[in-house]
Design a protein around this motif. Sequence first.
Motif, short mmCIF file in Angstrom:
data_model
loop_
_atom_site.label_atom_id
_atom_site.label_comp_id
_atom_site.label_asym_id
_atom_site.label_seq_id
_atom_site.Cartn_x
_atom_site.Cartn_y
_atom_site.Cartn_z
N SER A 99 -47.27 21.22 51.09
CA SER A 99 -46.81 20.07 51.86
C SER A 99 -45.37 19.72 51.50
O SER A 99 -44.97 19.80 50.35
CB SER A 99 -47.72 18.88 51.63
OG SER A 99 -47.76 18.55 50.28
N ALA A 100 -44.65 19.34 52.51
CA ALA A 100 -43.25 19.00 52.29
C ALA A 100 -42.73 18.23 53.48
O ALA A 100 -43.28 18.30 54.57
CB ALA A 100 -42.44 20.27 52.10
N THR B 292 -39.50 24.32 47.10
CA THR B 292 -39.99 23.88 45.79
C THR B 292 -41.51 23.90 45.76
O THR B 292 -42.13 24.37 44.80
CB THR B 292 -39.51 22.44 45.50
OG1 THR B 292 -38.13 22.35 45.78
CG2 THR B 292 -39.79 22.07 44.06
N ALA B 293 -42.10 23.37 46.81
CA ALA B 293 -43.57 23.30 46.86
C ALA B 293 -44.17 24.70 46.77
O ALA B 293 -45.19 24.90 46.12
CB ALA B 293 -44.01 22.62 48.15
N GLY C 73 -49.38 19.54 40.02
CA GLY C 73 -48.61 19.32 41.24
C GLY C 73 -49.44 19.45 42.50
O GLY C 73 -48.95 19.87 43.53
N ALA C 74 -50.71 19.09 42.39
CA ALA C 74 -51.56 19.18 43.57
C ALA C 74 -52.64 18.12 43.52
O ALA C 74 -53.08 17.69 42.45
CB ALA C 74 -52.18 20.57 43.66
N ALA D 242 -44.13 15.02 47.16
CA ALA D 242 -43.89 16.41 46.79
C ALA D 242 -45.02 16.99 45.95
O ALA D 242 -44.81 17.55 44.87
CB ALA D 242 -42.56 16.55 46.07
N VAL D 243 -46.21 16.83 46.44
CA VAL D 243 -47.40 17.33 45.76
C VAL D 243 -48.18 18.15 46.79
O VAL D 243 -48.26 17.76 47.96
CB VAL D 243 -48.26 16.13 45.29
CG1 VAL D 243 -49.69 16.52 45.06
CG2 VAL D 243 -47.66 15.50 44.05
N ASN D 244 -48.70 19.28 46.38
CA ASN D 244 -49.47 20.06 47.34
C ASN D 244 -50.88 19.51 47.49
O ASN D 244 -51.32 18.67 46.70
CB ASN D 244 -49.49 21.52 46.94
CG ASN D 244 -48.15 22.18 47.16
OD1 ASN D 244 -47.47 21.89 48.14
ND2 ASN D 244 -47.75 23.05 46.24
#
Lengths: 346, 346
Positions: free
Chosen positions: A105-106, A114-115, B64-65, B98-100
């Motif tokens: 996601s972005a 980056t993601a 990061g998710a 900015a996290v998946n």
Amino acid sequence: MAKRVRLLDVAKAAGVSQGTASNAFGKPDLVRKEVRERILEVAKELGYRGPHVMARMLRTGKAGALGVVFPDNLEYAFSDPVAIELLRGVGRECARQAVNMMIISAENPEQAITAINNAAVDAFLVHCYSDDNDIISAIQRRNQPLVCIDTDIAGAAGTVVLDDFAGAQMAAQHLIDCGARKFAILSLQANKAENFGPMNAKRRGAVSHRVVRERLGGYHAALKKAGIAIEDIVHIECENMSSHSAEMVETMLRDHPEIDGILAMSDVIAIGALDGARAAGRKIPDDLKVIGFDGIAEGERTDPPLSSIRQDSVEKGRLAAEMALGEAESDSRVLETSLLVRGSTR
Amino acid sequence: MAKRVRLLDVAKAAGVSQGTASNAFGKPDLVRKEVRERILEVAKELGYRGPHVMARMLRTGKAGALGVVFPDNLEYAFSDPVAIELLRGVGRECARQAVNMMIISAENPEQAITAINNAAVDAFLVHCYSDDNDIISAIQRRNQPLVCIDTDIAGAAGTVVLDDFAGAQMAAQHLIDCGARKFAILSLQANKAENFGPMNAKRRGAVSHRVVRERLGGYHAALKKAGIAIEDIVHIECENMSSHSAEMVETMLRDHPEIDGILAMSDVIAIGALDGARAAGRKIPDDLKVIGFDGIAEGERTDPPLSSIRQDSVEKGRLAAEMALGEAESDSRVLETSLLVRGSTR
DNA sequence: GTGCAATAATGAATCGATTCAATGAATGCA
DNA sequence: TGCATTCATTGAATCGATTCATTATTGCAC
């Protein structure tokens, strides 16, 4: 906060080696039953929460997840009915293979890169239209399997596309068979640069989105064959939103009252076209035939129900996932379409 | 296959320490410009692909998710319009931060638990109806932030629900205001055990799904207040599928010709009800008023357009994600609904 | 009783980064 | 010139598992 209980702590407390403790969790049949039970018991007592996911990943190199990227427009993934079907198919295959689904996601391309770099996944799936793309390069730099949907990109491990040309040809032929002679084509966005509205020959000649290029080609081929000159066709580029195409079509029909056949590159656009035509006072299908593309479920409930070119987006997604996860036979598939005749052309 | 180039290799080749090499990538401003450039150059020469995601995760402890779980039915996540809106909201917030977004996928509960244990995420979001659930326990065992949507579970870090009771009350009151007197309630599945069809008092008394319990309560409260006895209401439990509710309603209307008001717990069910009523020969809204719940977009295009109780599912998802990622103020939110009057009650 | 195979368990190496206390060099100021 | 301060860099410890070559044990056949 108390320090996390590690496998080593469990092993020590249970009086076994770390290796054995690891096996008790990961490969139970390599450990004698009573030993394993003791380890598990000790683990519970100490409050061990099971093997640390990230540590295991680092060691094994497997992430157990498939990355899914929508570079063109990320909000779109959960808005467009076709994209959703695609996701459903991907989800189905992921579930079958017991792999999670990581949606990258972005808010913008830079963030997307980056993601992508931060995503712990085993393979990537990318759905996009354009083929020149920083995001694609970023994925390729990761050197993991990459399957492209709806576009063919050099260096991809696999590709799943539709026979868009044949589908579009079928659509145009159908309208011709229904007696239409004066055509308007409602195109999806043709290029990275947005430029909605009437589409001139120059822009038609520089279509970077494969889907648009193929469908346009298919329409043209069928119309040409029926003796219709390309210059006589009205081309309009629409945002893939019903409200937008409705407006466009209403205006267009006032400027070009002769139009009696509309070829829309998506059902979403076509549904808007029905609204626009109604607003312009046309009776469908009597005054004007409309055919969409995709065959989404919503097309059954429009007034009149929408004719379309059906594609199996769920299968498209499933197949792509299968490829990316390395279980497919071939590395490139072209799916077929079929004609769906409903009220808007009958 | 050649061995992967590691940060250490780059560091050695560039003649700096591993720490400096790490900083060159992760904290560029801690490294002198020329040194950093040399490191990056050497990295490129050696074919270094950037820091290894899993290694970094292990070290930093950040994935990061955000994990998203749909325990009740996983295919449902990409089928139900409301679930999709929810996902859209979650996606929006994830993109912002900015996290998946990791969608936990599984074909059955057992697999789901494995999937949860294998997911490298920082927090979990779970959308479910029932509150007793092995899957929930599995998530809780991971000891990470957990936000529940549409249900309240003990021990969750946060909860986002709707004021379902008030919404249902509003729906019932509206039908009463429109003159309906003989009611049928089309319920969503009330319990883990499937039992579609007429709903007896016993089953009504043992509803484990919070949403159903609340909405049922709201309907009853309003009807009771209007002097309608609960025993006179026809209760039917439907699968959340238009085709299913259409059948149910057609049969129901033949058995109970007196019904003049239908309260459906979802728009999907209500849309089927419109079809079923039409098949049974009723004119809506003249003979029969129908009101749904959710306010999905498809309700605008039905015949007649569907009245409903609108909820903002996108915001529900967004808010839940925000909570899970630890940026929300409170840890429990109740969202409001509003009445959406369209053709089916007018 | 000996030899051989199969089964269990060990323990150190490894996956590939980030972090942080310690050190060195450079700068500023009196 | 001396001392304090800032800036850059080092190098070892650490995150928490899995793996695999090696050793110990057991069972079985002859």
